[in-house]
Write a protein that holds these residues in place. Structure first.
Motif, short mmCIF file in Angstrom:
data_model
loop_
_atom_site.label_atom_id
_atom_site.label_comp_id
_atom_site.label_asym_id
_atom_site.label_seq_id
_atom_site.Cartn_x
_atom_site.Cartn_y
_atom_site.Cartn_z
N CYS A 11 15.20 5.57 30.42
CA CYS A 11 13.85 5.14 30.66
C CYS A 11 12.57 4.16 30.42
O CYS A 11 11.99 4.71 29.77
CB CYS A 11 12.43 6.13 29.19
N SER A 13 11.15 1.04 32.76
CA SER A 13 10.32 1.24 34.29
C SER A 13 9.51 -0.51 34.11
O SER A 13 9.70 -1.11 33.56
CB SER A 13 9.77 2.12 34.47
N ALA A 54 12.17 1.78 26.84
CA ALA A 54 11.72 3.32 26.07
C ALA A 54 10.84 2.66 25.26
O ALA A 54 10.27 3.49 24.36
CB ALA A 54 12.30 4.09 26.24
#
Length: 189
Positions: A11, A13, A54
């Motif tokens: 997760c 990005s 994340a």
């Protein structure tokens, strides 16, 4: 963490930077990149490449692959933050000529955001990064050795750079051939 947490599966990005594929920096592909794709970039003097993890992690190392399809070199610095308000510099390579793989180690500290800011490129006005991992992983990659993973790595290439004008591009893209030189905000590598 001991495993790379800067992955799409974990997760992470890319929240700042330009790429034809949104998370090219985090997809784990360290072999399939060229003049047109497979990297994330930003205009020198404007912006940065920012990775959001994340959650906050205690990290003490980062590894990245600078675009190395020719003989150019880059200068940059890296900062970390937990809130995007206060940033701590963990690597200053603004006075170095860096190529290919870069391994950065520093005192462990909490980080949710990692900001990579290019300050120089010997070929044009854009900073290009192909791969990012946090913490640094010890897996063999092309043209990498323990000596090269220190401060200034030796990349592949050896092609002679030739400056040529950038073809017209939209202002929403930083993509142009890596050997191009231009002062506008529309670039490719």
């Amino acid at each position: 963490p001991t495993e790379n947490v800067a992955t799409i599966a974990d997760c992470a990005s890319v929240i700042e930077g330009v790429s034809r594929s949104r998370n090219a920096l985090l997809n784990g592909d360290t072999k399939n990149y060229d003049w047109d794709s497979g990297y994330t970039c930003h205009q020198l003097g404007s912006g940065a490449i920012v990775v959001q993890l994340a959650q906050p992690y205690m990290i003490g190392s980062i590894r990245l692959l600078l675009w190395d399809c020719d003989d150019r070199s880059y200068s940059y610095y890296i900062e970390v933050s937990t809130n995007q308000q206060q940033w701590t510099m963990v690597a200053d390579r603004t006075k170095n000529s860096c190529k290919s793989w870069q391994t950065i180690t520093f005192d462990k500290q909490p980080a949710s955001f990692i900001r990579i800011v290019g300050t120089h490129n010997t070929a044009n006005e854009v900073f290009h990064c192909v791969h990012f991992e946090c913490p640094a992983q010890n897996s063999p990659h092309k043209d990498e050795s323990s000596k090269e993973a220190a401060t200034t790595e030796v990349g592949i290439g050896g092609q002679q750079l030739v400056s040529r004008p950038v073809r017209a591009a939209s202002t929403s893209s930083l993509h142009s051939p890596p050997g191009s030189t231009s002062r506008s905000h529309a670039h490719q590598p």
